[in-house]
Design a protein around this motif. Structure first.
Motif, PDB file in Angstrom:
ATOM      1  N   ARG A 153      37.149  19.853 -13.066  1.00  0.00           N
ATOM      2  CA  ARG A 153      38.368  19.131 -12.691  1.00  0.00           C
ATOM      3  C   ARG A 153      38.032  17.918 -11.832  1.00  0.00           C
ATOM      4  O   ARG A 153      38.692  16.891 -11.907  1.00  0.00           O
ATOM      5  CB  ARG A 153      39.324  20.050 -11.931  1.00  0.00           C
ATOM      6  CG  ARG A 153      39.992  21.101 -12.801  1.00  0.00           C
ATOM      7  CD  ARG A 153      41.041  21.847 -12.020  1.00  0.00           C
ATOM      8  NE  ARG A 153      42.184  20.979 -11.750  1.00  0.00           N
ATOM      9  CZ  ARG A 153      43.201  21.325 -10.970  1.00  0.00           C
ATOM     10  NH1 ARG A 153      43.218  22.509 -10.376  1.00  0.00           N
ATOM     11  NH2 ARG A 153      44.196  20.481 -10.756  1.00  0.00           N
ATOM     12  N   MET A 154      36.979  18.067 -11.022  1.00  0.00           N
ATOM     13  CA  MET A 154      36.572  16.951 -10.177  1.00  0.00           C
ATOM     14  C   MET A 154      35.695  15.968 -10.927  1.00  0.00           C
ATOM     15  O   MET A 154      35.771  14.758 -10.702  1.00  0.00           O
ATOM     16  CB  MET A 154      35.818  17.469  -8.944  1.00  0.00           C
ATOM     17  CG  MET A 154      36.643  18.336  -8.025  1.00  0.00           C
ATOM     18  SD  MET A 154      35.684  18.983  -6.635  1.00  0.00           S
ATOM     19  CE  MET A 154      35.437  17.511  -5.657  1.00  0.00           C
ATOM     20  N   GLY A 155      34.850  16.482 -11.818  1.00  0.00           N
ATOM     21  CA  GLY A 155      33.845  15.621 -12.446  1.00  0.00           C
ATOM     22  C   GLY A 155      33.966  15.447 -13.936  1.00  0.00           C
ATOM     23  O   GLY A 155      33.152  14.754 -14.531  1.00  0.00           O
ATOM     24  N   GLY A 156      34.946  16.073 -14.579  1.00  0.00           N
ATOM     25  CA  GLY A 156      35.113  15.896 -16.011  1.00  0.00           C
ATOM     26  C   GLY A 156      34.608  17.079 -16.815  1.00  0.00           C
ATOM     27  O   GLY A 156      33.936  17.974 -16.301  1.00  0.00           O
ATOM     28  N   GLN A 157      34.885  17.069 -18.110  1.00  0.00           N
ATOM     29  CA  GLN A 157      34.576  18.198 -18.974  1.00  0.00           C
ATOM     30  C   GLN A 157      33.206  18.073 -19.644  1.00  0.00           C
ATOM     31  O   GLN A 157      32.912  18.796 -20.583  1.00  0.00           O
ATOM     32  CB  GLN A 157      35.668  18.321 -20.045  1.00  0.00           C
ATOM     33  CG  GLN A 157      37.026  18.687 -19.486  1.00  0.00           C
ATOM     34  CD  GLN A 157      37.027  20.061 -18.841  1.00  0.00           C
ATOM     35  OE1 GLN A 157      36.400  20.987 -19.338  1.00  0.00           O
ATOM     36  NE2 GLN A 157      37.730  20.185 -17.719  1.00  0.00           N
ATOM     37  N   GLN A 158      32.360  17.189 -19.155  1.00  0.00           N
ATOM     38  CA  GLN A 158      31.046  17.049 -19.743  1.00  0.00           C
ATOM     39  C   GLN A 158      30.122  18.148 -19.235  1.00  0.00           C
ATOM     40  O   GLN A 158      30.551  19.105 -18.625  1.00  0.00           O
ATOM     41  CB  GLN A 158      30.464  15.657 -19.420  1.00  0.00           C
ATOM     42  CG  GLN A 158      30.385  15.352 -17.934  1.00  0.00           C
ATOM     43  CD  GLN A 158      31.615  14.637 -17.440  1.00  0.00           C
ATOM     44  OE1 GLN A 158      32.715  14.952 -17.827  1.00  0.00           O
ATOM     45  NE2 GLN A 158      31.445  13.667 -16.567  1.00  0.00           N
ATOM     46  N   ALA A 159      28.824  18.015 -19.515  1.00  0.00           N
ATOM     47  CA  ALA A 159      27.843  19.001 -19.086  1.00  0.00           C
ATOM     48  C   ALA A 159      27.909  19.177 -17.574  1.00  0.00           C
ATOM     49  O   ALA A 159      28.295  18.258 -16.843  1.00  0.00           O
ATOM     50  CB  ALA A 159      26.451  18.561 -19.511  1.00  0.00           C
ATOM     51  N   LEU A 160      27.511  20.371 -17.107  1.00  0.00           N
ATOM     52  CA  LEU A 160      27.703  20.711 -15.709  1.00  0.00           C
ATOM     53  C   LEU A 160      26.991  19.745 -14.773  1.00  0.00           C
ATOM     54  O   LEU A 160      27.555  19.328 -13.763  1.00  0.00           O
ATOM     55  CB  LEU A 160      27.209  22.137 -15.466  1.00  0.00           C
ATOM     56  CG  LEU A 160      27.356  22.645 -14.041  1.00  0.00           C
ATOM     57  CD1 LEU A 160      28.805  22.589 -13.588  1.00  0.00           C
ATOM     58  CD2 LEU A 160      26.817  24.071 -13.926  1.00  0.00           C
ATOM     59  N   THR A 161      25.759  19.356 -15.107  1.00  0.00           N
ATOM     60  CA  THR A 161      25.026  18.437 -14.235  1.00  0.00           C
ATOM     61  C   THR A 161      25.728  17.087 -14.159  1.00  0.00           C
ATOM     62  O   THR A 161      25.854  16.496 -13.084  1.00  0.00           O
ATOM     63  CB  THR A 161      23.583  18.257 -14.727  1.00  0.00           C
ATOM     64  OG1 THR A 161      22.925  19.528 -14.752  1.00  0.00           O
ATOM     65  CG2 THR A 161      22.813  17.326 -13.807  1.00  0.00           C
ATOM     66  N   ASP A 162      26.205  16.597 -15.306  1.00  0.00           N
ATOM     67  CA  ASP A 162      26.947  15.336 -15.297  1.00  0.00           C
ATOM     68  C   ASP A 162      28.252  15.475 -14.507  1.00  0.00           C
ATOM     69  O   ASP A 162      28.669  14.547 -13.806  1.00  0.00           O
ATOM     70  CB  ASP A 162      27.263  14.894 -16.722  1.00  0.00           C
ATOM     71  CG  ASP A 162      26.063  14.272 -17.414  1.00  0.00           C
ATOM     72  OD1 ASP A 162      25.114  13.888 -16.702  1.00  0.00           O
ATOM     73  OD2 ASP A 162      26.070  14.174 -18.651  1.00  0.00           O
ATOM     74  N   ALA A 163      28.915  16.630 -14.627  1.00  0.00           N
ATOM     75  CA  ALA A 163      30.138  16.853 -13.862  1.00  0.00           C
ATOM     76  C   ALA A 163      29.840  16.861 -12.367  1.00  0.00           C
ATOM     77  O   ALA A 163      30.609  16.330 -11.560  1.00  0.00           O
ATOM     78  CB  ALA A 163      30.790  18.176 -14.277  1.00  0.00           C
ATOM     79  N   PHE A 164      28.709  17.455 -11.990  1.00  0.00           N
ATOM     80  CA  PHE A 164      28.317  17.459 -10.577  1.00  0.00           C
ATOM     81  C   PHE A 164      28.049  16.039 -10.097  1.00  0.00           C
ATOM     82  O   PHE A 164      28.498  15.640  -9.017  1.00  0.00           O
ATOM     83  CB  PHE A 164      27.072  18.326 -10.392  1.00  0.00           C
ATOM     84  CG  PHE A 164      26.558  18.361  -8.984  1.00  0.00           C
ATOM     85  CD1 PHE A 164      27.106  19.226  -8.051  1.00  0.00           C
ATOM     86  CD2 PHE A 164      25.534  17.516  -8.574  1.00  0.00           C
ATOM     87  CE1 PHE A 164      26.644  19.262  -6.750  1.00  0.00           C
ATOM     88  CE2 PHE A 164      25.062  17.543  -7.273  1.00  0.00           C
ATOM     89  CZ  PHE A 164      25.620  18.422  -6.367  1.00  0.00           C
ATOM     90  N   LEU A 165      27.316  15.253 -10.902  1.00  0.00           N
ATOM     91  CA  LEU A 165      27.027  13.861 -10.520  1.00  0.00           C
ATOM     92  C   LEU A 165      28.309  13.043 -10.444  1.00  0.00           C
ATOM     93  O   LEU A 165      28.467  12.204  -9.544  1.00  0.00           O
ATOM     94  CB  LEU A 165      26.058  13.243 -11.526  1.00  0.00           C
ATOM     95  CG  LEU A 165      24.621  13.772 -11.484  1.00  0.00           C
ATOM     96  CD1 LEU A 165      23.845  13.296 -12.702  1.00  0.00           C
ATOM     97  CD2 LEU A 165      23.924  13.332 -10.197  1.00  0.00           C
ATOM     98  N   ALA A 166      29.246  13.271 -11.374  1.00  0.00           N
ATOM     99  CA  ALA A 166      30.516  12.561 -11.320  1.00  0.00           C
ATOM    100  C   ALA A 166      31.289  12.929 -10.066  1.00  0.00           C
ATOM    101  O   ALA A 166      31.945  12.081  -9.446  1.00  0.00           O
ATOM    102  CB  ALA A 166      31.342  12.884 -12.572  1.00  0.00           C
TER     103      ALA A 166
END
Length: 547
Positions: A349-362
């Motif tokens: 929800r904070m970083g988007g529905q992409q891969a977890l690492t990318d969501a964390f970076l977002a």
């Protein structure tokens, strides 16, 4: 209550010769801070209290909580960021998440209160007017410290009462509240020392803030070195003392004596110093500049750069450090979330529905963007400080137009925002690239994601310009808006705010990068809104009276 009426009221004051007038000055301070203190206390207190319900929803079984605690304690980078987990109960997780950051926020609140009612009063000349009445030498400092004490006690009570009311053990709840409030009181005393040493409120805040940053870094280094917080670096940090209270995990009440002793020593030093100097003077006076000004000071931009360059440098270094830390732990984002689906949902929800690492970076680039708004707002509101401090009028009396003078500071605010986000994104990308052994492939997308936050920050920057130009007396409301956006971005996903509430923040309209799909539309309308707000503010500033 105005300064003149307060001075008149002080005439019949009785009591100790050195503390005469303390009560009236305290009432004046509380009246002036009737919005700021309740806002700080309610925001921080309710945030800590709400964290318990969030953890209850995310980790509803003992097994999930134990898994989270084990993964946190096994990761040195996460220990440096948040500290170790001493207890895997709901209260223990709240302490892990908020003891350090809550103590930092309480310290910021306290130092702002003390500096505002001591050095800032002297810098503006109001203290000299008040001292014309029957005011003891130690009364202004005592009133400022009492105002901070009231705020910290209220904060401790709200945290303790809120957590206890939510079903957490009463002893642990108030141990956490006292640890956070006690740290705030210690930094109130340290700010009192800084107010005696420096010649301006800005320097006093900067010096106390530097001490706060140092002790936080010591705590982080100590926690990264040991999994049980036994490092001497943690024990010499007041932030580490708040952590070592171990609320909900043994409740070490005796550690609060360290905070009390440190506060007492700092207060003693502050009172000794205030008795040895005159009003308006300091122990570290500003050094006289050269006889001839360099060519860089020949225009308003050069002056603005000279006034704000140290602040920009400090923020840049801070973003470099933060980006490096977040980048180093990005590869282990899966360890942070584990198999918990609720936590995974929050990150996405904070970083988007992409891969977890990318969501964390977002998520991390989004946090950098939200924090950058604090720098931008401060840089814009420096205009108000120059104006109320009677430093703008002599400049404008020369062949310098209002807009030209204002744009000098605004250029620092707008360009500086892009600079600190670029350095933060650079460090974040390098940290992640080094840990993933792919610097060239990771650096570009992460740097671009950090710079993508610029339009949202500029919207809040434009809002600050608009408020300054149209309603300058309401500039404190800018901080409330910035704080609201931080709260929406930080706790909104965890507490599942409704979409309309999330949309109140300009950051919610940005694409989640890296990894997400980006279109030009949100960037363009955010930039357009930023231009509109800034234009309205400059038009209003051009038409209103100075001061």
């Amino acid at each position: 209550m105005t300064a003149v009426s307060a001075a008149a009221t002080l005439a019949p004051a009785r009591g100790s010769r050195h503390l005469a007038g303390t009560g009236v000055l305290l009432r004046l301070a509380l009246r002036r801070d009737r919005v700021m203190i309740p806002a700080w206390v309610l925001a921080l207190g309710l945030l800590v209290a709400a964290m318990g319900s969030s953890f209850q929803a995310l980790y509803d079984t003992a097994a999930k909580r134990a898994e989270l605690a084990a993964s946190m304690n096994a990761n040195a980078s996460l220990r440096a960021l948040y500290g170790p987990v001493f207890g895997d109960t709901i209260g223990g997780l709240v302490t892990w998440r908020m003891a350090g950051f809550g103590a930092v926020l309480a310290a910021v609140m306290s130092l702002l209160i003390v500096v505002r009612h001591t050095r800032e009063e002297e810098e503006t000349g109001r203290q000299e007017l008040l001292s014309a009445g029957m005011v003891g030498r130690r009364a202004p400092l005592t009133a400022a410290l009492l105002a901070a004490l009231i705020a910290d006690i209220a904060l401790a009570a709200l945290i303790g009462g809120g957590l206890a009311a939510s079903g957490q053990p009463t002893a642990g709840s108030f141990a956490l509240g006292l640890a956070i409030g006690g740290t705030g009181l210690l930094f109130a005393a340290l700010a009192a020392i800084a107010a005696q040493l420096t010649e301006s409120a800005r320097l006093a805040k900067g010096l106390t803030g530097a001490v706060l940053g140092l002790v936080f870094a010591l705590r982080a280094a100590g926690d990264a070195a040991t999994a049980d917080a036994s490092s001497p670096l943690t024990w010499i940090s007041p932030i580490g003392w708040a952590e070592h209270v171990r609320a909900y995990a043994g409740d070490r009440w005796w550690v609060l004596l360290l905070l009390a002793a440190g506060t007492a020593l700092a207060l003693a030093a502050a009172y000794v110093l205030t008795a040895r100097r005159d009003i308006g003077m300091s122990f570290l006076p500003a050094r006289p500049g050269p006889a001839r000004a360099p060519r860089s000071l020949s225009g308003p931009f050069g002056l603005a750069w000279r006034l704000q360059r140290t602040t920009l440098l400090g923020w840049t270094l801070g973003f470099l450090c933060a980006g490096g830390i977040f980048g180093g732990i990005a590869k282990g984002a899966s360890d942070l979330v584990g198999t918990n689906r609720q936590a995974l949902e929050i990150f996405r929800r904070m970083g988007g529905q992409q891969a977890l690492t990318d969501a964390f970076l977002a998520t991390m680039t989004g946090m950098l963007g939200m924090v950058a708004a604090i720098y931008a707002a401060g840089a814009v509101l420096r205009l108000r400080g120059e104006e109320t401090g009677d430093r703008a009028e002599p400049v404008l009396a020369c062949a310098v137009g209002r807009l030209r003078w204002a744009c000098g500071h605004l250029a620092i605010a707008y360009v500086g925002t892009a600079v600190i986000l670029a350095f933060g994104g650079l460090a974040l990308g390098l940290g992640y690239g080094v840990s993933a052994h792919d610097v060239t492939g990771r650096l570009g997308p992460v740097l671009g994601a950090a710079l993508a936050q610029v339009p949202a920050v500029w919207v809040l920057t434009g809002l600050a310009v608009c408020v300054y130009g149209l309603v300058p007396k309401a500039t404190t409301a800018v901080w409330a808006v910035v704080g609201g956006c931080l709260a929406i971005g930080w706790i909104g996903p965890a507490l599942k705010f409704p979409q309309w509430a999330m949309d109140l923040s300009p950051y919610s309209h940005l694409p989640k990068l890296p990894g997400g799909e980006a279109t030009a539309a949100p960037f363009l309308w955010l930039l357009g809104l930023a231009v509109l707000l800034a234009t309205a503010g400059l038009v209003g500033f051009r038409r209103r009276d100075i001061g």
